[in-house]
Design an enzyme around this catalytic site. Structure first.
Site, PDB file in Angstrom:
ATOM      1  CD  GLU A  65     -13.867  -5.802   8.407  1.00  9.71           C
ATOM      2  OE1 GLU A  65     -14.790  -5.093   8.139  1.00  9.71           O
ATOM      3  OE2 GLU A  65     -12.797  -5.691   7.706  1.00  9.71           O
ATOM      4  CE1 TYR A 107      -9.361   0.065  -4.934  1.00  6.50           C
ATOM      5  CE2 TYR A 107     -11.205  -1.115  -5.974  1.00  6.50           C
ATOM      6  CZ  TYR A 107     -10.461  -0.802  -5.037  1.00  6.50           C
ATOM      7  OH  TYR A 107     -10.658  -1.268  -3.763  1.00  6.50           O
ATOM      8  CD1 TRP A 126     -13.283   0.606  -0.823  1.00  9.61           C
ATOM      9  CD2 TRP A 126     -11.539   1.713   0.016  1.00  9.61           C
ATOM     10  NE1 TRP A 126     -13.354   0.627   0.489  1.00  9.61           N
ATOM     11  CE2 TRP A 126     -12.252   0.809   1.205  1.00  9.61           C
ATOM     12  CE3 TRP A 126     -10.403   2.286   0.380  1.00  9.61           C
ATOM     13  CZ2 TRP A 126     -11.753   0.785   2.516  1.00  9.61           C
ATOM     14  CZ3 TRP A 126      -9.844   2.349   1.860  1.00  9.61           C
ATOM     15  CH2 TRP A 126     -10.636   1.687   2.862  1.00  9.61           C
ATOM     16  CG  HIS A 156      -6.202  -6.921   1.183  1.00 12.90           C
ATOM     17  ND1 HIS A 156      -5.936  -6.171   2.432  1.00 12.90           N
ATOM     18  CD2 HIS A 156      -6.081  -6.082   0.164  1.00 12.90           C
ATOM     19  CE1 HIS A 156      -5.932  -4.903   2.110  1.00 12.90           C
ATOM     20  NE2 HIS A 156      -5.827  -4.961   0.673  1.00 12.90           N
ATOM     21  CG  HIS A 173      -2.002  -1.053   1.215  1.00 14.51           C
ATOM     22  ND1 HIS A 173      -2.092  -2.496   1.536  1.00 14.51           N
ATOM     23  CD2 HIS A 173      -3.318  -0.876   0.615  1.00 14.51           C
ATOM     24  CE1 HIS A 173      -3.321  -2.844   1.348  1.00 14.51           C
ATOM     25  NE2 HIS A 173      -4.117  -2.118   0.717  1.00 14.51           N
ATOM     26  CB  CYS A 193     -13.322  -3.954   2.137  1.00 11.76           C
ATOM     27  SG  CYS A 193     -12.848  -2.648   3.042  1.00 11.76           S
ATOM     28  CD  GLU A 208      -6.541   0.577  -0.452  1.00  9.20           C
ATOM     29  OE1 GLU A 208      -6.373  -0.531  -1.151  1.00  9.20           O
ATOM     30  OE2 GLU A 208      -7.033   0.638   0.773  1.00  9.20           O
ATOM     31  CD  GLU A 211      -7.584  -2.696  -2.360  1.00  7.47           C
ATOM     32  OE1 GLU A 211      -7.022  -2.897  -1.353  1.00  7.47           O
ATOM     33  OE2 GLU A 211      -8.551  -2.256  -2.541  1.00  7.47           O
ATOM     34  CG  HIS A 227      -2.866  -5.376  -3.121  1.00  9.94           C
ATOM     35  ND1 HIS A 227      -2.565  -4.199  -3.415  1.00  9.94           N
ATOM     36  CD2 HIS A 227      -4.032  -5.370  -2.307  1.00  9.94           C
ATOM     37  CE1 HIS A 227      -3.403  -3.328  -2.506  1.00  9.94           C
ATOM     38  NE2 HIS A 227      -4.256  -4.024  -1.897  1.00  9.94           N
TER      39      HIS A 227
END
Length: 203
Positions: free
Chosen positions: A109, A125, A181, A91, A47, A89, A136, A138, A54
């Site tokens: 979360e 993006y 995002w 990874h 990042h 959100c 970001e 991604e 990624h």
């Protein structure tokens, strides 16, 4: 849009063994422009400007009234703290399927398991975050689904949550900070959201 029952029992070996500690940093999958895995990088390094492309995922869950579940990211998070964003959100761990990662992270979360969860395409993006200086870059896998249980958020991850209609979202978005995002992933997921909610307007 294929909808798959999600029972929360989707964590694999990678999810159970990887931890976010100084001794064992979280690793992300680096991908090419077509989403093919080409390597790995440590989460923070991926990042840092200019960013490394990624794999990521974004989840949009709706209640039975067709309201979207938003979360406000906890103030203690190193990236985009205190801003509103989509349901969840994150990874995938290297080798972890995006669907499994989406279900895992939603549970971590918000303490909930979607009753339905379906793929909603991908979006690529490049969004710098002006506050943190992080980037970001991604290749993001999108998921939409339904939730019936009340969230029980982890306070280290989520500061607060809200179920919103399209009008309420528009008002909140005009008044409060959102993740850089958010609108990109929401716009990309709209066709699947409209199919899920049975509407041609609003969402």
């Amino acid at each position: 849009m294929p909808i798959t029952p999600a029972n929360g029992q989707t964590t694999g070996t990678a999810a159970m063994t990887a931890t976010d500690t100084a001794d064992e940093p979280i690793m992300l999958e680096l991908v090419d422009e077509d989403g093919r895995t080409i390597g790995t990088a440590e989460k923070l390094a991926a990042h840092q400007a200019p960013g490394q492309l990624h794999r990521a995922f974004s989840v949009f869950l709706f209640d039975e009234q067709g309201r979207l579940l938003l979360q406000r990211r906890a103030l203690g998070k190193y990236h985009s703290p205190g801003v509103w964003s989509n349901t969840a959100c994150g990874h995938p761990y290297p080798g972890e399927k995006p669907f499994a990662a989406a279900a895992r992270r939603t549970a971590e979360e918000l303490g909930i398991a979607p009753s339905l969860l379906g793929e909603a395409g991908t979006v690529r993006y490049n969004h710098p975050d002006p506050e943190s200086g992080l980037v970001e870059q991604e290749y993001n896998h999108l998921f939409v689904g339904l939730v019936r249980d009340a969230p029980e958020p982890d306070p280290e991850e989520v500061g607060e949550y809200a179920f919103v209609t399209p009008d309420e979202l528009a008002r909140r978005h005009s008044e409060a900070p959102f993740s850089v995002w958010f609108m990109t992933v929401l716009d990309a997921a709209r066709p699947a959201i409209r199919e899920l909610t049975g509407t041609t307007t609003g969402w």
